[in-house]
Design an enzyme around this catalytic site. Structure first.
Site, PDB file in Angstrom:
ATOM      1  CB  THR A  15     -18.332 -13.651   4.692  1.00  0.00           C
ATOM      2  OG1 THR A  15     -18.866 -13.070   5.807  1.00  0.00           O
ATOM      3  CG2 THR A  15     -17.396 -12.698   4.109  1.00  0.00           C
ATOM      4  CB  SER A  63     -27.197 -13.532  11.907  1.00  0.00           C
ATOM      5  OG  SER A  63     -26.880 -12.848  10.641  1.00  0.00           O
ATOM      6  CB  THR A  93     -17.770 -17.262  10.547  1.00  0.00           C
ATOM      7  OG1 THR A  93     -17.850 -15.819  10.378  1.00  0.00           O
ATOM      8  CG2 THR A  93     -16.847 -17.751   9.189  1.00  0.00           C
ATOM      9  CB  THR A 280     -16.698 -21.485  32.107  1.00  0.00           C
ATOM     10  OG1 THR A 280     -16.027 -20.013  32.316  1.00  0.00           O
ATOM     11  CG2 THR A 280     -16.187 -21.944  30.911  1.00  0.00           C
TER      12      THR A 280
HETATM   13  N1  ASN Z   1     -22.096 -12.601   8.739  1.00  0.00           N
HETATM   14  C1  ASN Z   1     -21.287 -13.741   8.134  1.00  0.00           C
HETATM   15  C2  ASN Z   1     -22.249 -14.887   8.218  1.00  0.00           C
HETATM   16  O1  ASN Z   1     -22.119 -15.376   9.590  1.00  0.00           O
HETATM   17  C3  ASN Z   1     -19.898 -13.672   8.462  1.00  0.00           C
HETATM   18  C4  ASN Z   1     -18.952 -14.573   7.998  1.00  0.00           C
HETATM   19  O2  ASN Z   1     -19.572 -15.635   7.150  1.00  0.00           O
HETATM   20  N2  ASN Z   1     -17.861 -14.336   8.173  1.00  0.00           N
HETATM   21  O3  ASN Z   1     -22.898 -15.464   7.573  1.00  0.00           O
END
Ligand code: ASN
Length: 349
Positions: A15, A63, A93, A280
């Site tokens: 992002t 992703s 993220t 867990t």
């Molecule tokens: N979809 C984004 C990624 O993982 C989410 C982010 O970076 N905040 O590339």
């Protein structure tokens, strides 16, 4: 005048570097942008007393990332290791906790900071968390320039906190406080005065730095849930070439105690010779499989304890150890050993 400290920045997307697919429609989906388009938004970097070198990979939403990308990042770090004080990896993220765990294992005998960061809002937007995260990550990558002690490990900087990479978990899909450190204190806090938790920082390795270049992909990660059928479990364990799996169990490491479930576990361990690791589903606390009968039964069937590892760290550690080509018994033993600060030594069986 002494030469400026040098930081090597690897941009993989996420992002932080995204822009709206349709520039005239701020509701259109965010898509990764090339660094060239971001340059005008990162001009603040010129004000830092450091020399920054940017290396761009094909920018992607994290992703889309896979173990080969992390191996590429490790190779780029190896090739530039001697010429820079530290490294910053810009990573989406969504899979950052996996990426951080991967680099923590692939980079062997690390003696320099490798700081992974990203953001929840793109750096191209007026209100964002990207600038703060990027600037702070750079500070930790060249600590002496800013009068800070060196943190020679793979860490994540996010929202005023520096976390050990293989202890991090994404817990918020949009809030700035996107990550927590599971079962381990934060390494540093920068909300106001900078506080470094030096007692909890890993020591630089004394041996020579090198990288591992294989992560085994024939693994599986799944949650136990009420009603999961033995058929589903057998189907998973019968996946051709599968080498191991991480089982996310309830609470302190508990799973159903009925024989039809346990028979499938025995089949995986004894007949398929798989390495099955118990962690867990909870964020905090880890597992204590001998606390309840429902956990002890898994242990007695040959499932090994992932103790207080996150599921992300356990999966990547399994990929790493299997990638090394170790025998099943060695892999099981090392899974339970502390390699990079990812697992606590304690009263775990
Ligand atoms: N979809 C984004 C990624 O993982 C989410 C982010 O970076 N905040 O590339």
């Amino acid at each position: 005048m002494s030469a400026k400290a040098k930081v090597f920045i690897i941009y993989t997307g996420g992002t932080l570097g995204m822009m709206h697919r349709d520039a005239n429609d701020s509701c259109s989906p965010l898509a990764p942008a090339r660094w060239e388009r971001l340059k005008k938004f990162v001009s603040f970097l010129k004000r830092l007393p450091v020399e920054t070198v940017l290396y761009e990979m094909d920018p992607m939403d994290s992703s889309d990332i896979n173990p080969d990308c992390w191996i590429d990042i490790a190779r780029v770090i190896r090739d530039n290791y001697n010429d820079y004080s530290g490294f910053v990896v810009l990573h989406g993220t969504d899979t950052m906790a996996y990426g951080a765990a991967a680099l923590s294992f692939l980079l062997e005998n690390l003696g320099k900071p490798v700081i992974i960061t990203g953001s929840q809002i793109p750096i191209s937007e007026v209100r964002n968390d990207a600038m703060q995260n990027l600037a702070s990550a750079i500070m930790f990558a060249v600590p002496y320039t800013f009068g800070l002690p060196i943190i020679p490990e793979v860490s994540i900087f996010f929202n005023n906190k520096l976390l050990r990479g293989n202890r991090a978990k994404k817990i918020d899909s949009c809030g700035y406080a996107g990550f927590v450190s599971c079962n381990y204190p934060v390494l540093a806090d920068t909300a106001g005065n900078i506080f470094i938790n030096e007692r909890f920082v890993r020591k630089p390795a004394e041996k020579d730095f090198f990288i591992s270049e294989k992560l085994e992909k024939e693994v599986f990660l799944f949650d136990i849930f009420p009603g999961i059928t033995p058929e589903v479990i057998r189907y998973i364990f019968n996946i051709p070439n599968l080498k191991g799996a991480v089982l996310k169990t309830y609470g302190a490491g508990n799973a159903p105690t009925n024989e039809s479930f346990l028979k499938e576990i025995e089949f995986a361990v004894n007949k398929k010779n798989l390495v099955i690791v118990n962690v867990t589903q909870c964020i905090y606390g880890g597992i204590k499989p001998s606390r309840y009968n429902a956990g002890a039964k898994l242990l007695s069937r040959g499932v090994i304890s992932g103790a207080d590892m996150t599921s992300e760290a356990a999966l990547i550690k399994l990929m790493f150890l299997l990638g090394k080509g170790y025998e099943v018994e060695t892999t099981k033993r090392l899974m339970q050993k502390n390699l990079r600060g990812e697992i606590s030594a304690g009263d775990y069986p």
